[in-house]
Enzyme design. Structure first.
Site, short mmCIF file in Angstrom:
data_model
loop_
_atom_site.label_atom_id
_atom_site.label_comp_id
_atom_site.label_asym_id
_atom_site.label_seq_id
_atom_site.Cartn_x
_atom_site.Cartn_y
_atom_site.Cartn_z
CG ASP A 1 39.45 41.31 47.91
OD1 ASP A 1 38.44 41.18 48.63
OD2 ASP A 1 39.87 42.42 47.53
CB ILE B 1 38.45 53.24 36.11
CG1 ILE B 1 38.65 53.38 34.59
CG2 ILE B 1 37.31 52.27 36.39
CD1 ILE B 1 39.04 52.08 33.91
#
Length: 484
Positions: A250, A132
């Site tokens: 994040d 991915i």
């Protein structure tokens, strides 16, 4: 002349001198506190040794431990006594417990439930399908569990460059994922290992999309009702993390996964960590640049959950604009773009911002035109409550930023249009699942020229409407319909 000239680079003021003195006093107080803690630890260790010695002496006395042989031995056999039938007293087992109405003749062991410790499963239980993406702390792939057939996401932790054992970032990621259980946080299933010591994988639920790729592929941005639903989910997950003393550090659209049922999942906890109150000095190099708060850019060493709230404000704006709000090329450029939209802070709006490490080396314009935010001109279609929520999320002063729990109760989410139901969200083909977008073969627009002439007989197969059953029509005495 012996007078000392002051350098034009010497910008230290009385306030800065007072701040330096305060930091020195704080350092000395910490040193004294450390010495006091060490002294107390030594006293507690000595007290523990004394308690241990006293306990051993007491145990020896209670058990009758002596060098002399015992005068009479105690019977500890579980066999019944010969005179048990004649004795009115109840028998006692070797364990010392009285055997009442139920005499089993054997001692019983009490068992208490405890967590089972077992080795990790093998990564060979999963069949790799496709890769991915690769991030800073791992490589994410799609795989299928061989036994159950379920499709999952495998994240291989990057351990090749580690020389001091298992990295602390990976430990924090696993720990925080286990603690932050929420419907809008990606589910951690298990940790599996390979044959090598550096082959450690995190097994998570597979989610079809990430929000960043989805926004890039969408021809139009999300509707306001859809934006409200996504924001409520994100704020709910963030509130749960902050309640459990976890900072994500994040948050960005590429770390928000979305399935085809209208649900988003917060992922990638590689920079997440626990925090305390009061907060200790933390690293400044966190959060992707475009979503980094101004206090981090100015070099703040102590920060809290407000850095996640700033990132959520940037995500909120990105959902509306369909592109990142602040796209700086460097830290200085990022600060410039922030102050250009949100205004240069003043000492009244953000007290103490000039004492941050990086603010002294930068020059900022000081005019009235550079103060105050311009969110209304940037988002003309956003409601008044929407602008209010966005300005609360993007407050320059971290202490004035709204919390996740307070944002969930903001009147913006009660305005029309109401948040859309998750079941009503549209579905999209998954790039991670290697799904291709279906395109219908619709006819093209007509080209310039003369209209075509039609010749031949129109077939009767599959006709409907006026021409249905034309073969079965009976010819009457009047006229018959012929098709040319």
């Amino acid at each position: 002349m012996s007078s000392k000239l002051k350098s034009r680079w010497d910008t230290e003021t009385a306030e800065d001198a007072a701040e330096a003195a305060r930091r020195k006093a704080e350092k000395e107080a910490k040193k004294a506190l450390k010495l006091e803690k060490a002294r107390k630890a030594e006293e507690e260790a000595a007290a523990a040794r004394r308690r241990h010695e006293d306990g051993e002496r007491y145990a020896q006395q209670s058990l009758g431990v002596s060098d002399e042989p015992p005068s009479k031995r105690r019977k500890v056999s579980a066999e019944p006594d010969d005179d048990a039938a004649t004795s009115p007293k109840r028998k006692k087992h070797a364990s010392g417990t009285t055997n009442g109405d139920r005499d089993t003749g054997e001692a019983r062991l009490l068992r208490f439930p405890a967590p089972e410790i077992k080795p990790c499963n093998s990564v060979d239980d999963y069949e790799p399908l496709n890769r991915i993406e690769e991030g800073s702390y791992g490589i994410v792939s799609r795989a299928r569990h061989i036994a159950s057939g379920e499709v999952v996401a495998l994240k291989k932790l990057k351990l090749e460059g580690e020389t001091d054992g298992f990295p602390i970032t990976s430990l924090r990621e696993i720990q925080t994922l286990m603690a932050a259980r929420h419907a809008n946080v990606v589910n951690l299933r298990e940790v599996v290992v390979g044959e090598q010591l550096n082959q450690v994988y995190i097994v998570m639920d597979f989610i079809e999309h990430d929000l960043k790729t989805l926004l890039d592929d969408m021809p139009e941005p999300f509707l306001q009702s859809e934006v409200k639903t996504l924001m409520l989910q994100l704020l709910s997950a963030t509130a749960t993390m902050h309640t459990n003393w976890i900072m994500h550090r994040d948050l960005k659209t590429s770390n928000l996964l979305m399935n085809n049922r209208g649900q988003i999942k917060v992922a990638d906890f590689g920079l997440a960590r626990y925090f305390g109150d009061p907060c200790l000095p933390l690293t400044q190099l966190v959060v992707t640049l475009w979503y980094r708060s101004p206090e981090l850019l100015l070099g703040a060493q102590k920060y809290g959950t407000a850095i996640d709230i700033w990132s959520i404000g940037c995500i909120f704006a990105e959902l509306i604009l369909k592109e990142p709000l602040f796209q700086g090329k460097s830290e200085i450029d990022q600060l410039s773009k922030i102050f250009e939209l949100m205004g240069v802070p003043t000492d009244e709006e953000w007290p103490g911002w000039r004492r941050l490490p990086n603010s002294k080396s930068l020059r900022f314009p000081r005019t009235k035109q550079t103060t105050g935010h311009l969110l209304r001109s940037k988002f003309p279609l956003l409601t008044t409550n929407g602008v209010s929520l966005l300005s609360s999320l993007l407050s320059l002063d971290p202490s004035k930023r709204i919390t996740a729990e307070e944002a969930l109760k903001h009147p913006y989410f009660r305005d029309d249009p109401k948040p859309k139901s998750e079941a009503m969200f549209p579905t999209f083909p998954s790039k991670a699942g290697q799904e291709k977008r279906r395109r219908l073969n619709s006819p093209s627009a007509p080209m310039r020229g003369d209209a075509p002439q039609l010749f031949g007989e129109v077939g009767l197969a599959g006709r409907s409407g006026l021409f249905a059953g034309l073969d079965e029509e009976e010819v009457g005495g009047g006229f018959s319909l012929k098709v040319h």
